[in-house]
Design an enzyme around this catalytic site. Structure first.
Site, short mmCIF file in Angstrom:
data_model
loop_
_atom_site.label_atom_id
_atom_site.label_comp_id
_atom_site.label_asym_id
_atom_site.label_seq_id
_atom_site.Cartn_x
_atom_site.Cartn_y
_atom_site.Cartn_z
N GLU A 123 18.95 -11.98 -5.56
CA GLU A 123 19.10 -12.25 -4.13
C GLU A 123 17.72 -12.18 -3.47
O GLU A 123 16.92 -11.31 -3.82
CB GLU A 123 20.01 -11.21 -3.48
CG GLU A 123 21.40 -11.15 -4.08
CD GLU A 123 22.17 -9.91 -3.67
OE1 GLU A 123 23.25 -9.69 -4.23
OE2 GLU A 123 21.68 -9.14 -2.81
N GLU A 169 21.43 -7.78 6.46
CA GLU A 169 20.12 -7.72 7.11
C GLU A 169 20.17 -8.55 8.40
O GLU A 169 20.63 -9.69 8.39
CB GLU A 169 19.06 -8.29 6.17
CG GLU A 169 17.65 -7.85 6.46
CD GLU A 169 17.33 -6.48 5.89
OE1 GLU A 169 16.19 -6.03 6.09
OE2 GLU A 169 18.20 -5.85 5.25
N SER A 216 17.91 3.33 -0.62
CA SER A 216 16.79 2.39 -0.67
C SER A 216 16.70 1.89 -2.11
O SER A 216 17.45 2.33 -2.99
CB SER A 216 15.49 3.07 -0.26
OG SER A 216 15.16 4.08 -1.19
N LEU A 217 15.79 0.98 -2.38
CA LEU A 217 15.63 0.42 -3.72
C LEU A 217 14.28 0.80 -4.30
O LEU A 217 13.29 0.91 -3.58
CB LEU A 217 15.74 -1.11 -3.67
CG LEU A 217 17.09 -1.70 -3.27
CD1 LEU A 217 16.97 -3.21 -3.12
CD2 LEU A 217 18.15 -1.36 -4.30
N LYS A 249 15.09 -11.09 -0.86
CA LYS A 249 14.97 -9.87 -0.05
C LYS A 249 14.43 -10.26 1.33
O LYS A 249 13.24 -10.51 1.50
CB LYS A 249 14.03 -8.88 -0.73
CG LYS A 249 13.97 -7.53 -0.06
CD LYS A 249 13.09 -6.58 -0.88
CE LYS A 249 13.07 -5.20 -0.23
NZ LYS A 249 12.48 -5.20 1.11
N GLU A 293 0.83 -1.21 0.00
CA GLU A 293 0.00 0.00 0.00
C GLU A 293 0.87 1.26 0.00
O GLU A 293 0.57 2.23 -0.68
CB GLU A 293 -0.91 0.00 1.23
CG GLU A 293 -2.02 -1.02 1.20
CD GLU A 293 -2.73 -1.12 2.53
OE1 GLU A 293 -2.18 -1.77 3.45
OE2 GLU A 293 -3.81 -0.55 2.67
N PHE A 294 1.96 1.23 0.78
CA PHE A 294 2.87 2.38 0.83
C PHE A 294 3.47 2.65 -0.55
O PHE A 294 3.52 3.79 -1.01
CB PHE A 294 3.99 2.11 1.85
CG PHE A 294 4.95 3.26 2.00
CD1 PHE A 294 6.04 3.40 1.16
CD2 PHE A 294 4.75 4.22 2.98
CE1 PHE A 294 6.92 4.46 1.28
CE2 PHE A 294 5.62 5.30 3.12
CZ PHE A 294 6.71 5.41 2.27
#
EC number: 6.5.1.2
Length: 664
Positions: A110, A169, A80-81, A112, A33-34
């Site tokens: 890769e 991460e 960011s991507l 995520k 949604e973002f």
């Protein structure tokens, strides 16, 4: 002016969501949604450049930096991507690449992972600093906490650059997350919501010892810096593995977007086979020279893109909000839904957590709600479809009274949960406490299960666990599904529980925050229930690993008259409320200060007996080899990985006989 108003509204909304996500760690909408809202804003800004704003969410990486730790500027910005959600968007991305660079383009795929981003700085092979992503330009120095994560090498192997950063991460595997939540539930605490938020929150804990107790892992995926000797992304992954980093084996090199799409489709179907939470695939141009040619936008690298899996989310109708009472009196609101298929299961109920969550989402009975299932124990409601809301609906009024006993609910300062204070008169609390008391790790009463406990309480035969010991066979025979033999087994099982040792009895009492480990520690220190009941908070806090919260809970428990009466009755019935003289005679501090790992099959004593011997003589047990392990007790057919790690770390490897000689 209408367009300007729309742009301003989207910016304000996205800035608020950024704040909720990055600063508060409490997202109110899904990533999908973002991203849709962000894309809408990007398109409007491109179409109407006269409304450009350098502070727009489209020009920023994320939210503000948490101020609890020292703020550090990243030497190499953490971008960011850009996100994509379809084959067409990936193909459009490739077309843009080919307009800028010539020659063949290879791609690295890769997974995520959904965790907390981290940047590690190494100098001369030594970890010097660990910094959170923050807003991409600066983050928080969390080096002490990161050093507790065992998959982060403190010293590198092989040949490595003089200085470089490596990004990764911090994740919490499903298994570890489930174990953490099981322990919290056992201690009467609210379970964590999901692995991602728990991992992220762990990095910001002030006490690094608490971080060390959490089964966090660090997955590395990107080397950055000057003179690294690395020419491509995939070469960087291979070298990082050699240097000792945990690099996901699922990363693959691909020659075309078609191969990339095959990779994406495969993992979209198989992501639940992985031990970690994943929410997509990151696709990167492999060659660093090509990456340099492509460069960056104000927000993200042009040479990388994230393909986001669709959230496993469905909409359904919320029919009714009901409330459950736990054994500690904690009230949990539950959404009762129209049945909906989600992640391979039929979902009819979802957690609403607490009053704050209901207010934040503005959830109402009759709403069409979005239900999501990720790493949570049960599904959760993540939003409301306001377009389908009945205009006559009323905001939810949270329960003011217990749904079971009608007592007025209380809410302590700083706590999210409401509680029913009627400890000794609320049926679910009574049943829950007795069910905990009879459980396998507590009194382990054979022939007595959870359903039978409920029958006994509802028949007014018992009101506390102490009442179990006055039961007669004739009283239980009339119960549903109770025959002569099962009634005998139940009474005999209750009688045998009088032999259960003190530390398990202490755990069985159901003192909030006192799990198995804490119960053992308290039993060993105080040796009797009388000594424990007489202890002050100050005395309790001075015991290793007993904090203020546990100390307060223990004192509070024994301040309640009904609890003291139950303990006195248990004593009269012959329950073990002190460490036996025989056990005291067998206890020493010979092994104090030493940590042991047990592996394999043994001839003279069982594994459980070995564990007991270690604990009875002051030693500590661990399930895995680390630099803190002093001895590996090796039996037949022991795990080769434990042996190899022990040899590598120089841990003393001893036999069963060697161990027994240590006790002589």
């Amino acid at each position: 002016m209408e367009v300007e108003k729309k742009i301003r509204g989207l910016r304000e909304e996205l800035q608020q969501h950024n704040y909720n996500y990055y600063v508060l760690d409490k997202p109110q909408i899904s990533d999908y949604e973002f991203d849709i809202k962000l894309k809408e804003l990007q398109e409007l800004e491109e179409k109407y450049p006269e409304f450009e704003d350098d502070n727009s969410p489209t020009r920023r990486v994320g939210g503000a930096v948490t101020k609890n730790f020292e703020t550090v500027v990243h030497e190499n910005r953490m971008y960011s991507l850009s996100n994509s959600y379809s084959k067409e968007e990936l193909e459009e991305w490739e077309a843009r690449l080919k307009k800028i660079v010539e020659g063949k383009i290879q791609y690295v795929c890769e997974l995520k992972y959904d965790g907390a981003s981290i940047s590690l700085t190494y100098e001369n092979g030594i970890l010097k600093r660990a910094v959170t992503r923050g807003d991409g330009f600066q983050g928080d120095d969390v080096t002490n906490n990161i050093k507790t994560i065992r998959s982060v090498p403190l010293k590198l192997k092989d040949e490595f650059p003089h200085k470089f950063d490596i990004r990764g991460e911090i994740v919490l595997p499903y298994e570890g997350f489930a174990k953490m939540n099981a322990e919290r539930v056992e201690m009467g605490e609210e379970p964590y919501a999901n692995p991602r938020n728990t991992a992220s929150g762990s990095l910001k804990l002030q006490d690094s010892a608490e971080v060390a107790r959490r089964p966090l892992e660090c997955l590395l995926y990107s080397i950055t810096g000057e003179n690294t000797g690395v020419a491509s992304q995939f070469e960087g992954l291979e070298k990082a593995r050699k240097w000792g980093f945990k690099v996901p084996a699922e990363s693959e090199l691909k020659d075309s977007i078609e191969e990339v799409l095959h990779y994406i489709n495969y993992w979209d179907e198989h992501r639940h086979d992985l031990p970690y939470e994943t929410d997509g695939v990151v696709v990167k141009v492999n060659n660093f020279h090509q990456q340099e040619e492509l460069g960056h936008t104000a927000k993200s690298p042009r040479w990388a893109i994230a393909y986001k899996f669709k959230a496993e989310q469905e909409s359904t109708k919320l029919n009714k909000i009901t409330y459950q009472v736990g054994r500690t009196g904690a009230i949990t609101p539950v959404a009762n839904l129209d049945a909906v298929q989600l992640a391979g299961t039929v979902v009819r109920r979802a957690s609403l957590h607490n009053a704050d969550q209901i207010e934040k989402l503005d959830v109402r009975e009759g709403d069409t709600v979005f239900v999501e299932k990720g790493g949570e124990i049960i599904p959760k409601i993540v939003g409301v479809d306001f377009t389908k809301r009945d205009p006559d609906s009323n905001p939810t009024q949270y329960a003011t009274n217990c749904p079971e006993c009608d007592s007025e609910l209380i809410r302590k300062d700083g706590e999210a949960q409401h509680y029913c204070p009627n400890v000794n008169g609320c049926p679910p609390q009574i049943i829950g406490r007795i069910q905990h008391y009879i459980s396998r790790k507590a009194m382990d009463i054979e022939g007595l299960g959870g359903e039978t406990v409920a029958l006994l309480v509802n028949a007014d035969l018992i009101e506390s666990y102490a009442d179990l010991y006055k039961l007669q066979k004739e009283e239980v025979l009339p119960l549903e599904r109770m025959a002569e033999k099962s009634a005998e087994n139940l009474i005999n099982g209750i009688e045998r529980s009088k032999e259960i040792p003190f530390e398990r009895v202490l755990f069985a009492l159901g003192i909030r925050y006192v799990g198995e480990t804490v119960a053992k520690k308290l039993a060993k220190h105080f040796k009797s229930i009388e000594a424990l009941m007489a202890a002050s908070e100050e005395e309790l806090v001075n015991i290793d690993e007993i904090g203020e919260r546990i100390a307060w809970s223990v004192v509070e428990f024994f301040n309640i008259e009904a609890n003291r009466e139950n303990v006195e009755r248990l004593k009269e019935y012959g329950i073990q409320l002190e460490i036996s003289a025989e056990k005291l005679a067998n206890q020493t501090n010979i092994l104090e200060g030493n940590t042991f790992v047990i592996s394999g099959v043994f001839e003279k004593v069982s594994r459980n007996d070995l564990k007991k011997m270690i604990e009875d003589n002051g030693g500590k047990l661990s399930s895995s080899i680390s630099s803190k392990t002093n001895y590996l007790v090796a039996g037949d057919n022991m795990g080769p990985s434990k042996l190899a790690k022990a040899e590598k770390l120089g841990t003393s490897i001893i036999s069963e006989e060697d161990f027994l000689k240590m006790l002589e």
